[in-house]
Design a protein around this motif. Structure first.
Motif, short mmCIF file in Angstrom:
data_model
loop_
_atom_site.label_atom_id
_atom_site.label_comp_id
_atom_site.label_asym_id
_atom_site.label_seq_id
_atom_site.Cartn_x
_atom_site.Cartn_y
_atom_site.Cartn_z
N ARG A 2 -7.44 -29.39 8.25
CA ARG A 2 -7.94 -28.20 8.95
C ARG A 2 -7.57 -26.88 8.28
O ARG A 2 -8.10 -25.83 8.67
CB ARG A 2 -7.40 -28.17 10.39
N LEU A 3 -6.70 -26.92 7.28
CA LEU A 3 -6.12 -25.69 6.75
C LEU A 3 -6.21 -25.61 5.23
O LEU A 3 -6.33 -26.62 4.54
CB LEU A 3 -4.64 -25.60 7.16
N GLN A 4 -6.12 -24.38 4.74
CA GLN A 4 -5.92 -24.10 3.33
C GLN A 4 -4.71 -23.19 3.20
O GLN A 4 -4.54 -22.25 4.00
CB GLN A 4 -7.14 -23.40 2.72
N LEU A 5 -3.87 -23.45 2.22
CA LEU A 5 -2.72 -22.60 1.94
C LEU A 5 -2.90 -21.98 0.57
O LEU A 5 -3.14 -22.70 -0.41
CB LEU A 5 -1.41 -23.40 1.99
N LEU B 138 -1.40 -10.26 8.56
CA LEU B 138 0.05 -10.36 8.55
C LEU B 138 0.66 -9.45 9.62
O LEU B 138 1.60 -9.84 10.33
CB LEU B 138 0.58 -10.00 7.17
N LYS B 139 0.12 -8.24 9.74
CA LYS B 139 0.61 -7.32 10.77
C LYS B 139 0.40 -7.88 12.17
O LYS B 139 1.25 -7.70 13.06
CB LYS B 139 -0.09 -5.96 10.63
N ALA B 140 -0.72 -8.53 12.38
CA ALA B 140 -1.00 -9.11 13.70
C ALA B 140 0.07 -10.12 14.10
O ALA B 140 0.37 -10.29 15.29
CB ALA B 140 -2.38 -9.75 13.71
N ILE B 141 0.65 -10.79 13.11
CA ILE B 141 1.72 -11.76 13.37
C ILE B 141 3.05 -11.04 13.56
O ILE B 141 3.75 -11.22 14.56
CB ILE B 141 1.82 -12.77 12.22
N LEU B 142 3.41 -10.20 12.58
CA LEU B 142 4.74 -9.60 12.56
C LEU B 142 4.92 -8.48 13.57
O LEU B 142 6.06 -8.08 13.85
CB LEU B 142 5.05 -9.08 11.15
N GLN B 143 3.83 -7.95 14.09
CA GLN B 143 3.94 -6.84 15.04
C GLN B 143 3.66 -7.28 16.49
O GLN B 143 3.35 -6.45 17.34
CB GLN B 143 3.02 -5.69 14.62
N ASP B 144 3.80 -8.58 16.74
CA ASP B 144 3.65 -9.11 18.09
C ASP B 144 5.04 -9.44 18.63
O ASP B 144 5.78 -10.23 18.03
CB ASP B 144 2.77 -10.36 18.07
N ASP B 145 5.42 -8.85 19.74
CA ASP B 145 6.77 -9.01 20.28
C ASP B 145 7.12 -10.46 20.57
O ASP B 145 8.22 -10.92 20.26
CB ASP B 145 6.93 -8.18 21.56
N GLU B 146 6.20 -11.19 21.18
CA GLU B 146 6.51 -12.57 21.54
C GLU B 146 6.65 -13.45 20.31
O GLU B 146 7.56 -14.29 20.22
CB GLU B 146 5.43 -13.12 22.47
N THR B 147 5.76 -13.27 19.34
CA THR B 147 5.85 -14.04 18.10
C THR B 147 7.17 -13.78 17.39
O THR B 147 7.77 -14.70 16.83
CB THR B 147 4.68 -13.68 17.17
N GLY C 53 -12.22 -19.37 8.09
CA GLY C 53 -11.80 -18.56 6.96
C GLY C 53 -10.77 -17.51 7.30
O GLY C 53 -10.37 -16.72 6.44
N GLU C 54 -10.28 -17.48 8.54
CA GLU C 54 -9.32 -16.46 8.93
C GLU C 54 -7.89 -16.91 8.64
O GLU C 54 -7.57 -18.10 8.66
CB GLU C 54 -9.45 -16.12 10.42
N MET C 55 -7.02 -15.93 8.35
CA MET C 55 -5.61 -16.21 8.17
C MET C 55 -4.96 -16.29 9.54
O MET C 55 -4.97 -15.32 10.30
CB MET C 55 -4.94 -15.12 7.33
N ILE C 56 -4.36 -17.45 9.85
CA ILE C 56 -3.79 -17.66 11.18
C ILE C 56 -2.27 -17.75 11.15
O ILE C 56 -1.62 -17.84 12.20
CB ILE C 56 -4.35 -18.92 11.85
N GLY C 57 -1.69 -17.74 9.96
CA GLY C 57 -0.24 -17.85 9.88
C GLY C 57 0.25 -17.79 8.46
O GLY C 57 -0.52 -17.52 7.53
N GLN C 58 1.52 -18.05 8.29
CA GLN C 58 2.13 -18.12 6.97
C GLN C 58 3.11 -19.28 6.96
O GLN C 58 3.78 -19.56 7.96
CB GLN C 58 2.83 -16.81 6.61
N HIS D 232 -2.89 -18.98 17.97
CA HIS D 232 -3.12 -20.31 17.39
C HIS D 232 -1.92 -21.24 17.59
O HIS D 232 -1.80 -22.24 16.88
CB HIS D 232 -3.48 -20.17 15.91
N TRP D 233 -1.07 -20.92 18.55
CA TRP D 233 0.04 -21.81 18.88
C TRP D 233 -0.48 -23.05 19.64
O TRP D 233 -1.58 -23.06 20.18
CB TRP D 233 1.06 -21.09 19.75
N HIS D 234 0.36 -24.07 19.67
CA HIS D 234 0.14 -25.28 20.49
C HIS D 234 -1.12 -26.06 20.09
O HIS D 234 -1.73 -26.73 20.92
CB HIS D 234 0.07 -24.91 21.98
#
Length: 282
Positions: free
Chosen positions: A109-112, A123-132, A172-177, A201-203
């Motif tokens: 399902r993924l490409q790295l 990347l900002k969407a991940i790192l600038q989320d309080d819960e994440t 094609g979207e970046m969902i994590g690192q 994209h958790w769980h």
């Protein structure tokens, strides 16, 4: 299309963020000319333009001088351009060719792949989320995100690996690192498999799918006999990923981050007996 090498992207960001002192009532360089010139250099660094072409543009350019109007301090501009030319002549920028294709790993399902400046919004969407970012004492500000990103590019340059962008193949979207990084754990220099995903994209099993692939990369391509994951003792979700990778707790240690002492578990997995690294291409 060939991806722009991370070192050139780093230099482009350096040019984009450059600042010079303003002169008043003494000789300086035209503000407009310098700004327009630097925009051209940024575009060249992000394009397939040859390094020689960028160097020729840098060395050939001359700016109009100002006396009674505001201008940029000449010696600062000249020193910046000289430093930039010196960096462009280093082997890491001018001669380095990646031994690994920019698309490093594919799973069902993924490409790295290596992260680029175009991935900064994701990347900002991940790192600038309080819960994440609860395990990091909350969301990052823009400066912290930039530092994180530059650390990733430095790892690509120095180690040829690091935290990679995780791309959802369907969209094609970046969902994590996720990726292998060099860390100090329990007083040892080790390879850690790190992972951090957008909360939307958790769980769905994406973290374990990516981490499994990175674990195999560390054993096969990096010839590691053991891989680690450091997990804050409050981060149950990350602990579950480590456990599902087959890792067990090997120790406990404290890390201080943002002024807070954070107890961590050191999870690790040994390479299975009889598992031989993949042959390296010459």
């Amino acid at each position: 299309m060939t991806a722009t090498p991370p070192e050139r992207l780093r230099l482009a960001e350096e040019v984009l963020n450059s600042r010079f002192a303003i002169t008043k009532f003494k000789t300086g360089y035209s503000l407009d000319e310098v700004d327009e010139f630097l925009d051209v250099i940024v575009a060249m660094l992000k394009s397939p333009a040859a390094i020689d072409e960028v160097l020729q543009t840098l060395s050939a350019t001359r700016f109009s001088e100002t006396n009674w109007r505001d201008g940029y301090q000449c010696d600062q501009v000249d020193a910046f351009i000289e430093n930039l030319m010196a960096q462009l002549r280093t082997p890491s920028v001018s001669d380095f060719q990646y031994m690994i294709h920019p698309l490093l790993i594919e799973t069902p399902r993924l490409q790295l792949r290596e992260m680029t400046a175009q991935d900064l919004p994701a990347l900002k969407a991940i790192l600038q989320d309080d819960e994440t970012m609860a395990a990091y004492e909350g969301a990052f500000d823009d400066e912290m995100v930039q530092t994180w990103f530059e650390t990733i590019l430095t790892s690509y340059r120095d180690n040829r690996f690091g935290m990679w962008a995780v791309i959802l193949r369907e969209t094609g979207e970046m969902i994590g690192q996720c990726g292998p990084t060099r860390q100090q754990i329990l007083g040892q220099d080790v390879i850690e498999i790190g992972y951090l995903f957008n909360r939307a994209h958790w769980h769905q099993g994406f973290a374990i799918e990516a981490a499994h692939a990175c674990r195999h990369f560390a054993f096969d391509q990096l010839n590691q006999s053991r891989v680690y994951a450091q997990v804050r003792d409050t981060n149950i979700a990350s602990m579950n990923v480590a456990i599902r990778m087959g890792m067990t707790v090997r120790g406990r240690f404290d890390k201080e981050y943002r002024g807070v002492v954070m107890p961590h578990f050191a999870f690790a997995l040994d390479r299975p007996e009889g598992h031989n690294p993949a042959p390296q291409r010459g």
